[in-house]
Design a protein around this motif. Structure first.
Motif, PDB file in Angstrom:
ATOM      1  N   ALA A 172      33.534  -4.543  29.437  1.00  0.00           N
ATOM      2  CA  ALA A 172      33.768  -3.098  29.525  1.00  0.00           C
ATOM      3  C   ALA A 172      34.191  -2.734  30.946  1.00  0.00           C
ATOM      4  O   ALA A 172      35.088  -1.908  31.148  1.00  0.00           O
ATOM      5  CB  ALA A 172      32.491  -2.341  29.140  1.00  0.00           C
ATOM      6  N   ARG A 173      33.569  -3.405  31.954  1.00  0.00           N
ATOM      7  CA  ARG A 173      33.940  -3.153  33.353  1.00  0.00           C
ATOM      8  C   ARG A 173      35.399  -3.531  33.578  1.00  0.00           C
ATOM      9  O   ARG A 173      36.173  -2.802  34.199  1.00  0.00           O
ATOM     10  CB  ARG A 173      33.008  -3.979  34.238  1.00  0.00           C
ATOM     11  CG  ARG A 173      33.323  -3.991  35.720  1.00  0.00           C
ATOM     12  CD  ARG A 173      32.262  -4.826  36.443  1.00  0.00           C
ATOM     13  NE  ARG A 173      32.522  -4.962  37.854  1.00  0.00           N
ATOM     14  CZ  ARG A 173      32.803  -6.136  38.445  1.00  0.00           C
ATOM     15  NH1 ARG A 173      32.892  -7.238  37.723  1.00  0.00           N
ATOM     16  NH2 ARG A 173      32.990  -6.186  39.738  1.00  0.00           N
ATOM     17  N   ARG A 174      35.777  -4.701  33.027  1.00  0.00           N
ATOM     18  CA  ARG A 174      37.142  -5.175  33.188  1.00  0.00           C
ATOM     19  C   ARG A 174      38.134  -4.224  32.512  1.00  0.00           C
ATOM     20  O   ARG A 174      39.172  -3.874  33.081  1.00  0.00           O
ATOM     21  CB  ARG A 174      37.247  -6.557  32.549  1.00  0.00           C
ATOM     22  CG  ARG A 174      38.443  -7.350  32.961  1.00  0.00           C
ATOM     23  CD  ARG A 174      38.396  -8.711  32.301  1.00  0.00           C
ATOM     24  NE  ARG A 174      38.223  -9.737  33.299  1.00  0.00           N
ATOM     25  CZ  ARG A 174      38.832 -10.920  33.236  1.00  0.00           C
ATOM     26  NH1 ARG A 174      39.594 -11.224  32.227  1.00  0.00           N
ATOM     27  NH2 ARG A 174      38.671 -11.795  34.177  1.00  0.00           N
ATOM     28  N   ALA A 175      37.788  -3.765  31.292  1.00  0.00           N
ATOM     29  CA  ALA A 175      38.685  -2.864  30.565  1.00  0.00           C
ATOM     30  C   ALA A 175      38.832  -1.541  31.309  1.00  0.00           C
ATOM     31  O   ALA A 175      39.936  -0.998  31.411  1.00  0.00           O
ATOM     32  CB  ALA A 175      38.143  -2.628  29.153  1.00  0.00           C
ATOM     33  N   ALA A 176      37.716  -1.028  31.870  1.00  0.00           N
ATOM     34  CA  ALA A 176      37.781   0.244  32.600  1.00  0.00           C
ATOM     35  C   ALA A 176      38.675   0.098  33.821  1.00  0.00           C
ATOM     36  O   ALA A 176      39.484   0.973  34.122  1.00  0.00           O
ATOM     37  CB  ALA A 176      36.374   0.673  33.010  1.00  0.00           C
ATOM     38  N   ARG A 177      38.544  -1.056  34.517  1.00  0.00           N
ATOM     39  CA  ARG A 177      39.369  -1.272  35.708  1.00  0.00           C
ATOM     40  C   ARG A 177      40.850  -1.330  35.322  1.00  0.00           C
ATOM     41  O   ARG A 177      41.702  -0.743  35.997  1.00  0.00           O
ATOM     42  CB  ARG A 177      38.941  -2.581  36.362  1.00  0.00           C
ATOM     43  CG  ARG A 177      39.736  -2.896  37.593  1.00  0.00           C
ATOM     44  CD  ARG A 177      39.088  -4.011  38.349  1.00  0.00           C
ATOM     45  NE  ARG A 177      37.773  -3.620  38.841  1.00  0.00           N
ATOM     46  CZ  ARG A 177      36.989  -4.419  39.533  1.00  0.00           C
ATOM     47  NH1 ARG A 177      37.376  -5.639  39.773  1.00  0.00           N
ATOM     48  NH2 ARG A 177      35.824  -4.009  39.968  1.00  0.00           N
ATOM     49  N   ARG A 178      41.152  -2.005  34.199  1.00  0.00           N
ATOM     50  CA  ARG A 178      42.548  -2.116  33.767  1.00  0.00           C
ATOM     51  C   ARG A 178      43.105  -0.725  33.442  1.00  0.00           C
ATOM     52  O   ARG A 178      44.229  -0.404  33.784  1.00  0.00           O
ATOM     53  CB  ARG A 178      42.622  -3.036  32.549  1.00  0.00           C
ATOM     54  CG  ARG A 178      44.033  -3.428  32.203  1.00  0.00           C
ATOM     55  CD  ARG A 178      44.061  -4.613  31.272  1.00  0.00           C
ATOM     56  NE  ARG A 178      43.603  -5.837  31.925  1.00  0.00           N
ATOM     57  CZ  ARG A 178      43.339  -6.965  31.286  1.00  0.00           C
ATOM     58  NH1 ARG A 178      43.470  -7.019  29.992  1.00  0.00           N
ATOM     59  NH2 ARG A 178      42.940  -8.031  31.928  1.00  0.00           N
ATOM     60  N   ARG A 179      42.258   0.106  32.789  1.00  0.00           N
ATOM     61  CA  ARG A 179      42.713   1.454  32.428  1.00  0.00           C
ATOM     62  C   ARG A 179      43.017   2.261  33.688  1.00  0.00           C
ATOM     63  O   ARG A 179      44.017   2.954  33.774  1.00  0.00           O
ATOM     64  CB  ARG A 179      41.632   2.149  31.594  1.00  0.00           C
ATOM     65  CG  ARG A 179      42.214   3.066  30.534  1.00  0.00           C
ATOM     66  CD  ARG A 179      41.114   3.613  29.645  1.00  0.00           C
ATOM     67  NE  ARG A 179      40.367   2.592  28.946  1.00  0.00           N
ATOM     68  CZ  ARG A 179      39.033   2.560  28.857  1.00  0.00           C
ATOM     69  NH1 ARG A 179      38.312   3.503  29.415  1.00  0.00           N
ATOM     70  NH2 ARG A 179      38.436   1.604  28.195  1.00  0.00           N
ATOM     71  N   GLU A 180      42.137   2.105  34.717  1.00  0.00           N
ATOM     72  CA  GLU A 180      42.378   2.819  35.976  1.00  0.00           C
ATOM     73  C   GLU A 180      43.690   2.381  36.609  1.00  0.00           C
ATOM     74  O   GLU A 180      44.471   3.212  37.082  1.00  0.00           O
ATOM     75  CB  GLU A 180      41.226   2.546  36.951  1.00  0.00           C
ATOM     76  CG  GLU A 180      40.061   3.500  36.780  1.00  0.00           C
ATOM     77  CD  GLU A 180      38.840   3.006  37.543  1.00  0.00           C
ATOM     78  OE1 GLU A 180      39.016   2.206  38.481  1.00  0.00           O
ATOM     79  OE2 GLU A 180      37.727   3.400  37.184  1.00  0.00           O
ATOM     80  N   ASP A 181      43.946   1.052  36.570  1.00  0.00           N
ATOM     81  CA  ASP A 181      45.195   0.543  37.145  1.00  0.00           C
ATOM     82  C   ASP A 181      46.393   1.138  36.424  1.00  0.00           C
ATOM     83  O   ASP A 181      47.368   1.555  37.047  1.00  0.00           O
ATOM     84  CB  ASP A 181      45.233  -0.990  37.041  1.00  0.00           C
ATOM     85  CG  ASP A 181      44.308  -1.626  38.056  1.00  0.00           C
ATOM     86  OD1 ASP A 181      43.784  -0.879  38.891  1.00  0.00           O
ATOM     87  OD2 ASP A 181      44.107  -2.846  37.996  1.00  0.00           O
ATOM     88  N   ASP A 182      46.310   1.184  35.084  1.00  0.00           N
ATOM     89  CA  ASP A 182      47.417   1.724  34.303  1.00  0.00           C
ATOM     90  C   ASP A 182      47.675   3.175  34.666  1.00  0.00           C
ATOM     91  O   ASP A 182      48.821   3.594  34.818  1.00  0.00           O
ATOM     92  CB  ASP A 182      47.104   1.620  32.804  1.00  0.00           C
ATOM     93  CG  ASP A 182      47.258   0.189  32.325  1.00  0.00           C
ATOM     94  OD1 ASP A 182      47.735  -0.641  33.126  1.00  0.00           O
ATOM     95  OD2 ASP A 182      46.898  -0.100  31.168  1.00  0.00           O
ATOM     96  N   GLU A 183      46.578   3.940  34.822  1.00  0.00           N
ATOM     97  CA  GLU A 183      46.752   5.361  35.132  1.00  0.00           C
ATOM     98  C   GLU A 183      47.297   5.546  36.544  1.00  0.00           C
ATOM     99  O   GLU A 183      48.073   6.467  36.807  1.00  0.00           O
ATOM    100  CB  GLU A 183      45.421   6.099  34.968  1.00  0.00           C
ATOM    101  CG  GLU A 183      45.196   6.513  33.521  1.00  0.00           C
ATOM    102  CD  GLU A 183      43.770   6.916  33.256  1.00  0.00           C
ATOM    103  OE1 GLU A 183      43.047   7.187  34.216  1.00  0.00           O
ATOM    104  OE2 GLU A 183      43.385   6.942  32.063  1.00  0.00           O
ATOM    105  N   ALA A 184      46.916   4.654  37.466  1.00  0.00           N
ATOM    106  CA  ALA A 184      47.418   4.765  38.834  1.00  0.00           C
ATOM    107  C   ALA A 184      48.913   4.474  38.883  1.00  0.00           C
ATOM    108  O   ALA A 184      49.642   5.052  39.689  1.00  0.00           O
ATOM    109  CB  ALA A 184      46.663   3.796  39.747  1.00  0.00           C
ATOM    110  N   GLN A 185      49.371   3.574  37.984  1.00  0.00           N
ATOM    111  CA  GLN A 185      50.793   3.239  37.990  1.00  0.00           C
ATOM    112  C   GLN A 185      51.648   4.370  37.456  1.00  0.00           C
ATOM    113  O   GLN A 185      52.798   4.511  37.817  1.00  0.00           O
ATOM    114  CB  GLN A 185      51.026   1.986  37.141  1.00  0.00           C
ATOM    115  CG  GLN A 185      50.788   0.708  37.923  1.00  0.00           C
ATOM    116  CD  GLN A 185      50.845  -0.512  37.046  1.00  0.00           C
ATOM    117  OE1 GLN A 185      51.202  -0.409  35.889  1.00  0.00           O
ATOM    118  NE2 GLN A 185      50.489  -1.651  37.599  1.00  0.00           N
ATOM    119  N   ARG A 186      51.094   5.195  36.571  1.00  0.00           N
ATOM    120  CA  ARG A 186      51.890   6.244  35.942  1.00  0.00           C
ATOM    121  C   ARG A 186      52.263   7.352  36.901  1.00  0.00           C
ATOM    122  O   ARG A 186      51.593   7.628  37.853  1.00  0.00           O
ATOM    123  CB  ARG A 186      51.118   6.829  34.762  1.00  0.00           C
ATOM    124  CG  ARG A 186      51.780   6.412  33.457  1.00  0.00           C
ATOM    125  CD  ARG A 186      50.967   6.873  32.287  1.00  0.00           C
ATOM    126  NE  ARG A 186      50.562   5.716  31.489  1.00  0.00           N
ATOM    127  CZ  ARG A 186      49.514   5.732  30.670  1.00  0.00           C
ATOM    128  NH1 ARG A 186      48.760   6.775  30.579  1.00  0.00           N
ATOM    129  NH2 ARG A 186      49.223   4.670  29.961  1.00  0.00           N
TER     130      ARG A 186
END
Lengths: 221, 87
Positions: free
Chosen positions: B73-87
């Motif tokens: 869950a920690r890994r998935a949350a971090r990936r989601r944050e990265d995706d949102e930062a890229q947008r």
């Protein structure tokens, strides 16, 4: 549409539940397993272990346990194929470090006890291995990036130790003219202990490596 | 009679924990409920006089499985944050 879909899923789940109950209830009423249980308990002295659960897992149905260990190994290979691990946690503070210094040796000791006790009372390789794996998880939470595991070649050896010991014992028995994993009853206790010790180490290493969550750095590509 | 009541409480709590874990939208919360579910299930195995299964459920099902899912869950949350930062 969405509401209708939910209703359909709930209906299908209810039908499945009713079907399972319909199959299960007559079985509960007839209890056909008592004869088998009696035969299994009667043959237990031949296995050399006092705990009937260990006798079933490591002797009567050793094949199942071998395949369970293979499943764990395959899961670790899948995790390693996902790429590098997540960054390590930050180094723990003094209070947590002092607790870890107490908890990890206790977990290792308790894992060894569960392995040894599994021959007579509840316990065994999976429970002991889980405690070893928990020691690795605690170490990683405290900031050790490798969760207390050795370098990658040793990790590979440890992770395949359980399946390896099982298969070697089975093949040696085949070479001696017995069936695969059909232990001679004079040695059964010691063969089971060897296999369980190897399995405990393998399970502990596999679970800790799974918690690290990626292929250890420094390996060849 | 008391034991029957005890068993009913055990089963009702287990079902409640299972439904709560399935219905929670946030992964972290779902994992925590799942860990509670696993520990409760270990109690039930102990009550069914299956101490081997109870030990394995508490150590592997609740403990290590929970730790693995929290890490995921920690890994998935971090990936989601990265995706949102890229947008």
């Amino acid at each position: 549409m969405n509401g209708r879909l939910r209703l359909l899923i709930a209906l299908l789940a209810a039908v499945l539940g009713a079907a399972l109950l319909w199959v299960f209830l007559p079985l509960l009423a007839t209890r056909p397993e008592s004869a088998l249980a009696k035969a299994a308990l009667a043959a237990r002295p031949l296995t050399g272990v006092g705990n009937p659960v260990t006798a079933v897992l490591l002797d009567y149905r050793a094949y199942d346990t071998l395949l369970e260990l293979a499943v764990l190994l395959a899961a670790l290979l899948g995790i390693w194929s996902l790429g590098p691990p997540t960054p390590a946690y930050q180094r723990a503070g003094a209070a947590l470090r002092a607790m870890i210094a107490w908890v990890v040796p206790l977990l290792v000791l308790a894992g060894g006890y569960l392995l040894w006790a599994g021959g007579q009372v509840p316990g065994g390789a999976f429970q002991g291995g889980a405690l070893l794996g928990a020691a690795g998880v605690v170490l990683r939470l405290g900031g050790d990036p490798h969760a207390g595991l050795p370098a990658e070649p040793w990790q590979r050896l440890l992770a395949s130790l359980g399946v390896g010991a099982f298969v070697i014992v089975g093949l040696v028995l085949l070479g001696l003219g017995r069936d695969f994993l059909d232990y001679p009853s004079a040695w059964a206790k010691w063969l089971i202990l060897v296999i369980e010790s190897a399995a405990t180490l393998a399970i502990g290493a596999t679970l800790a490596a799974a918690y690290v969550g990626g292929r250890p750095p420094g390996g060849t590509r | 009679m008391t034991l029957l009541l005890f068993d009913l409480v055990l089963i009702a709590t287990l079902l409640t924990l299972a439904v709560a874990a399935l219905n929670s939208a946030e992964p972290r919360r779902a994992v925590m409920l799942f860990i509670a579910f696993g520990l409760w299930l270990a109690l039930i195995w102990a009550r069914l006089r299956a101490p081997d299964v109870a030990l394995a459920e508490a150590a592997i099902g609740a403990g290590l499985g929970g730790a693995l899912m929290l890490a995921a869950a920690r890994r998935a949350a971090r990936r989601r944050e990265d995706d949102e930062a890229q947008r």
